[in-house]
Every structure is written in structure tokens, then in C-alpha cells.
Design a protein around this motif. Sequence first.
Motif, PDB file in Angstrom:
ATOM      1  N   TYR A   1     -25.027 -50.697  26.731  1.00 33.62           N
ATOM      2  CA  TYR A   1     -24.424 -50.668  27.965  1.00 33.62           C
ATOM      3  C   TYR A   1     -25.564 -50.279  29.016  1.00 33.62           C
ATOM      4  CZ  TYR A   1     -24.131 -45.553  26.841  1.00 33.62           C
ATOM      5  OH  TYR A   1     -24.595 -44.320  26.726  1.00 33.62           O
ATOM      6  N   THR A   2     -25.407 -50.257  30.268  1.00 34.80           N
ATOM      7  CA  THR A   2     -26.104 -49.804  31.468  1.00 34.80           C
ATOM      8  C   THR A   2     -26.023 -48.131  31.848  1.00 34.80           C
ATOM      9  OG1 THR A   2     -26.667 -52.243  32.163  1.00 34.80           O
ATOM     10  CG2 THR A   2     -27.309 -50.193  33.628  1.00 34.80           C
ATOM     11  N   LYS A   3     -27.171 -47.425  31.543  1.00 36.05           N
ATOM     12  CA  LYS A   3     -27.083 -46.142  31.785  1.00 36.05           C
ATOM     13  C   LYS A   3     -26.772 -46.230  33.305  1.00 36.05           C
ATOM     14  CE  LYS A   3     -29.569 -42.012  30.749  1.00 36.05           C
ATOM     15  NZ  LYS A   3     -30.964 -41.605  30.209  1.00 36.05           N
ATOM     16  N   TYR A   4     -25.686 -45.236  33.778  1.00 36.42           N
ATOM     17  CA  TYR A   4     -25.499 -45.146  35.255  1.00 36.42           C
ATOM     18  C   TYR A   4     -25.018 -46.663  35.921  1.00 36.42           C
ATOM     19  CZ  TYR A   4     -28.056 -40.973  34.432  1.00 36.42           C
ATOM     20  OH  TYR A   4     -28.320 -39.790  33.822  1.00 36.42           O
ATOM     21  N   GLY A   5     -24.520 -47.539  35.022  1.00 33.57           N
ATOM     22  CA  GLY A   5     -23.823 -48.435  35.384  1.00 33.57           C
ATOM     23  C   GLY A   5     -22.347 -48.506  34.883  1.00 33.57           C
ATOM     24  N   ASP A   6     -22.096 -49.505  33.782  1.00 34.60           N
ATOM     25  CA  ASP A   6     -20.869 -49.449  33.049  1.00 34.60           C
ATOM     26  C   ASP A   6     -20.902 -47.986  32.333  1.00 34.60           C
ATOM     27  OD1 ASP A   6     -23.054 -50.746  31.753  1.00 34.60           O
ATOM     28  OD2 ASP A   6     -21.533 -51.549  30.344  1.00 34.60           O
ATOM     29  N   GLY A   7     -21.941 -47.642  32.274  1.00 29.75           N
ATOM     30  CA  GLY A   7     -21.852 -46.152  31.451  1.00 29.75           C
ATOM     31  C   GLY A   7     -21.519 -44.994  32.353  1.00 29.75           C
ATOM     32  N   GLY A   8     -21.364 -45.370  33.657  1.00 26.81           N
ATOM     33  CA  GLY A   8     -21.164 -44.275  34.802  1.00 26.81           C
ATOM     34  C   GLY A   8     -19.467 -44.467  34.909  1.00 26.81           C
ATOM     35  N   VAL A   9     -18.941 -43.380  34.222  1.00 28.70           N
ATOM     36  CA  VAL A   9     -17.345 -43.454  34.346  1.00 28.70           C
ATOM     37  C   VAL A   9     -16.759 -42.100  34.439  1.00 28.70           C
ATOM     38  CG1 VAL A   9     -17.355 -45.733  33.315  1.00 28.70           C
ATOM     39  CG2 VAL A   9     -16.882 -43.719  31.998  1.00 28.70           C
ATOM     40  N   ASP A  10     -15.678 -42.008  34.659  1.00 28.14           N
ATOM     41  CA  ASP A  10     -14.813 -40.675  34.619  1.00 28.14           C
ATOM     42  C   ASP A  10     -14.163 -40.388  33.305  1.00 28.14           C
ATOM     43  OD1 ASP A  10     -15.465 -39.887  37.373  1.00 28.14           O
ATOM     44  OD2 ASP A  10     -13.887 -41.237  38.037  1.00 28.14           O
ATOM     45  N   ILE A  11     -13.668 -41.503  32.655  1.00 26.25           N
ATOM     46  CA  ILE A  11     -13.053 -41.378  31.239  1.00 26.25           C
ATOM     47  C   ILE A  11     -13.239 -42.546  30.483  1.00 26.25           C
ATOM     48  CG2 ILE A  11     -11.052 -39.719  32.467  1.00 26.25           C
ATOM     49  CD1 ILE A  11      -9.188 -42.122  32.586  1.00 26.25           C
ATOM     50  N   SER A  12     -13.224 -42.385  29.078  1.00 22.48           N
ATOM     51  CA  SER A  12     -13.536 -43.458  28.314  1.00 22.48           C
ATOM     52  C   SER A  12     -12.238 -43.546  27.368  1.00 22.48           C
ATOM     53  CB  SER A  12     -14.742 -43.244  27.680  1.00 22.48           C
ATOM     54  OG  SER A  12     -15.883 -43.214  28.423  1.00 22.48           O
ATOM     55  N   PRO A  13     -11.267 -44.383  27.734  1.00 21.63           N
ATOM     56  CA  PRO A  13     -10.060 -44.666  27.025  1.00 21.63           C
ATOM     57  C   PRO A  13     -10.238 -45.228  25.497  1.00 21.63           C
ATOM     58  CG  PRO A  13      -9.700 -45.268  29.084  1.00 21.63           C
ATOM     59  CD  PRO A  13     -10.961 -45.301  28.935  1.00 21.63           C
ATOM     60  N   ILE A  14     -11.001 -46.203  25.405  1.00 25.21           N
ATOM     61  CA  ILE A  14     -11.221 -47.064  24.190  1.00 25.21           C
ATOM     62  C   ILE A  14     -12.709 -46.632  23.404  1.00 25.21           C
ATOM     63  CG2 ILE A  14      -9.779 -48.613  25.171  1.00 25.21           C
ATOM     64  CD1 ILE A  14     -12.331 -50.445  25.408  1.00 25.21           C
ATOM     65  N   ALA A  15     -13.249 -45.486  23.876  1.00 28.93           N
ATOM     66  CA  ALA A  15     -14.630 -45.312  23.137  1.00 28.93           C
ATOM     67  C   ALA A  15     -14.437 -44.780  21.797  1.00 28.93           C
ATOM     68  CB  ALA A  15     -15.295 -44.176  24.229  1.00 28.93           C
ATOM     69  N   ASP A  16     -13.174 -44.442  21.245  1.00 23.72           N
ATOM     70  CA  ASP A  16     -13.031 -44.088  19.744  1.00 23.72           C
ATOM     71  C   ASP A  16     -12.724 -45.318  18.963  1.00 23.72           C
ATOM     72  OD1 ASP A  16     -13.705 -42.196  17.722  1.00 23.72           O
ATOM     73  OD2 ASP A  16     -11.676 -41.795  17.728  1.00 23.72           O
ATOM     74  N   LEU A  17     -12.637 -46.536  19.678  1.00 26.88           N
ATOM     75  CA  LEU A  17     -12.210 -47.859  18.977  1.00 26.88           C
ATOM     76  C   LEU A  17     -13.447 -48.492  18.621  1.00 26.88           C
ATOM     77  CD1 LEU A  17      -8.825 -48.549  21.091  1.00 26.88           C
ATOM     78  CD2 LEU A  17      -9.259 -47.441  18.827  1.00 26.88           C
ATOM     79  N   MET A  18     -13.497 -49.143  17.532  1.00 27.00           N
ATOM     80  CA  MET A  18     -14.360 -50.289  17.259  1.00 27.00           C
ATOM     81  C   MET A  18     -13.820 -51.195  17.876  1.00 27.00           C
ATOM     82  SD  MET A  18     -16.784 -49.360  15.279  1.00 27.00           S
ATOM     83  CE  MET A  18     -17.390 -48.304  13.860  1.00 27.00           C
ATOM     84  N   LYS A  19     -14.822 -52.408  18.064  1.00 27.49           N
ATOM     85  CA  LYS A  19     -14.619 -53.476  18.773  1.00 27.49           C
ATOM     86  C   LYS A  19     -13.564 -54.444  18.228  1.00 27.49           C
ATOM     87  CE  LYS A  19     -16.128 -56.519  21.921  1.00 27.49           C
ATOM     88  NZ  LYS A  19     -16.549 -56.156  23.519  1.00 27.49           N
ATOM     89  N   SER A  20     -13.312 -54.379  16.632  1.00 23.83           N
ATOM     90  CA  SER A  20     -12.159 -55.006  16.219  1.00 23.83           C
ATOM     91  C   SER A  20     -10.888 -54.459  16.505  1.00 23.83           C
ATOM     92  CB  SER A  20     -12.625 -54.954  14.540  1.00 23.83           C
ATOM     93  OG  SER A  20     -12.977 -53.708  14.022  1.00 23.83           O
ATOM     94  N   GLU A  21     -10.836 -53.214  16.639  1.00 23.17           N
ATOM     95  CA  GLU A  21      -9.684 -52.411  16.819  1.00 23.17           C
ATOM     96  C   GLU A  21      -9.368 -52.773  18.301  1.00 23.17           C
ATOM     97  OE1 GLU A  21     -10.376 -48.610  13.827  1.00 23.17           O
ATOM     98  OE2 GLU A  21     -11.306 -48.639  16.001  1.00 23.17           O
ATOM     99  N   VAL A  22     -10.274 -52.813  19.115  1.00 28.83           N
ATOM    100  CA  VAL A  22      -9.993 -53.217  20.661  1.00 28.83           C
ATOM    101  C   VAL A  22      -8.979 -54.681  20.449  1.00 28.83           C
ATOM    102  CG1 VAL A  22     -10.676 -53.898  22.803  1.00 28.83           C
ATOM    103  CG2 VAL A  22     -11.724 -52.070  21.637  1.00 28.83           C
ATOM    104  N   TYR A  23      -9.797 -55.591  19.611  1.00 25.98           N
ATOM    105  CA  TYR A  23      -8.813 -56.841  19.614  1.00 25.98           C
ATOM    106  C   TYR A  23      -7.490 -56.766  19.165  1.00 25.98           C
ATOM    107  CZ  TYR A  23     -13.052 -59.854  20.706  1.00 25.98           C
ATOM    108  OH  TYR A  23     -13.978 -60.551  21.384  1.00 25.98           O
ATOM    109  N   GLU A  24      -7.226 -55.655  18.222  1.00 26.51           N
ATOM    110  CA  GLU A  24      -5.883 -55.505  17.586  1.00 26.51           C
ATOM    111  C   GLU A  24      -4.998 -55.264  18.589  1.00 26.51           C
ATOM    112  OE1 GLU A  24      -5.328 -53.346  13.931  1.00 26.51           O
ATOM    113  OE2 GLU A  24      -7.536 -53.762  13.649  1.00 26.51           O
TER     114      GLU A  24
END
Length: 262
Positions: free
Chosen positions: A150-173
Motif C-alpha cells: 500500500y502507499t504510505k500516506y496514501g491508502d495507508g492514511g486512514v482513521d480506522i481499519s475495519p478489515i486489517a485483521d482479515l486475510m484476503k481470502s477471508e475478505v472474499y468470504e
Amino acid sequence: MQTEKVTNHIVSWLKDYATKANIKGFVIGISGGIDSAVTSALCAKTGLDLLCLEMPIHQAENQVSRAARHIEWLQGNYNHVERQLVNLTPVFDSFIDTLPSVANEDDRFLSLANARARLRMTSLYYFAGLHGYLVAGTGNKVEDFGVGFYTKYGDGGVDISPIADLMKSEVYEIAQFLGVNSDIIKAAPTDGLWGDDRTDEDQIGASYPELEWAMLADEQGMNTDHFTDRQKEVFVLYKKLNTANQHKMNPIPICKIPNGLK
């Protein structure tokens, strides 16, 4: 994974966090990809306001159309969902025009790709400040804490990360459980920062299932002697990226001044 329970947990976490912070809702950039689709749907399920930004920068038409259809799906299924188009293409082009030329134009491609993400971050925070919203991040676990994709201070610049403890496969689920449009689920993951059709796998050199395996292998300290040739190749790649991108995953280094010097 207990998909329904995980989904409900994230929705409750989002609503609880926003309520305690006295925040009215969320703003999120919709790319036409799986991560922003799932994150926006989870935010919508809270019942709080959700502003979906479309921020094309020389974007491929299929990405634009997927994003538009997803927002239409959100508005058809959830209340309090608004959309806003912010065409950043002329802004990006003007930015390029102000920059000095370089001897080899290829040298600045990565910097310009990251600039796209940072322009979008700036737009997200403009609307967040305007409406009193939180910027919801779309990074998943393997991207944020595995390879740092990801881009530092780009898509990494956020207030909260709801899915950051999910693997990509779990996001698909979760996407399947929520009923996210099939064209998004089937689309090859891409960061959409290059103005062409390159995928995440093209850039990284390994698929997300392979990266998830490597991340798990690293965490569990698996014996590499038993790996296949491809597994060894992917594991070395994973370790290389994980090491190189620690600057994204760790706090910014601070130079501490000894007491005697102050």
C-alpha cells in the motif's frame, strides 16, 4: 471462519467506535475492488452515514463501472449512503506538469503511482472534515502487515481499519456473505495506480493465496527444508517485501534527545 459472526463483530465495532467518538459516519474511496466493496458494505450496515467517493485518475473503464455499480447496489440495500464523483485526472495531470523533467521517465513511475493514492487520501480527508466523518481504510492483513502493499500516506492514511485483521481470502468470504456484486468478486485484484491492466499479482510476483501461506509459514516458523521450489521462491519474496516495508508497519522513528542536552 464464522463469517456471519465476524461480519457482525466488525459492524458493531465500527458503530461503537464512531458513536464513542461522536462521529456521524464514514467516508470511503470506492475503487471497484473487493476490499473497498466489503469495507463500504460493512460501514453501510452500521446505519450511520456513508459517503462513497469515486476518484478516477486515468482509470480503466471496467474499474469505473464496477465502482459505480457497487455504489448503486449499496444505495439499493442500505439507507444513508451518498455518492460523490471527484475527477482527479486533471488535478493529477496539472501536478505532473509542475514537476521537473527527469533523464529517464521510467524512474518516476512509482513515485507518480503513489502520488495518485496520496491525491485520493487528500480528497477523502477533505470530505471527512467537511462532514465530520471518519476515513475508513480498506487494507487487509496480508497487504498491511505481510508485504506492505500500500502507499504510505496514501491508502495507508486512514482513521480506522475495519478489515486489517482479515486475510484476503477471508475478505472474499465476507463479500460472498454480504452479496457483493459478482463482477467485483471475480475481478483480478489491482491497485489501479498505473493506468493499465496490471494486477496485484503482476506487481508482487505471487498470488494472495501464496502470500497468505507464506505469512502463516513465517509466523509459525515452518522448516523451509520441506518447501517445494515454488514455496521457497514465494517465501523468500515474502520475507524480502516484509523486511523492506517495515517502515510502513512500524511507528515513525523519533530521535530522542538525552535529558542532559535539553
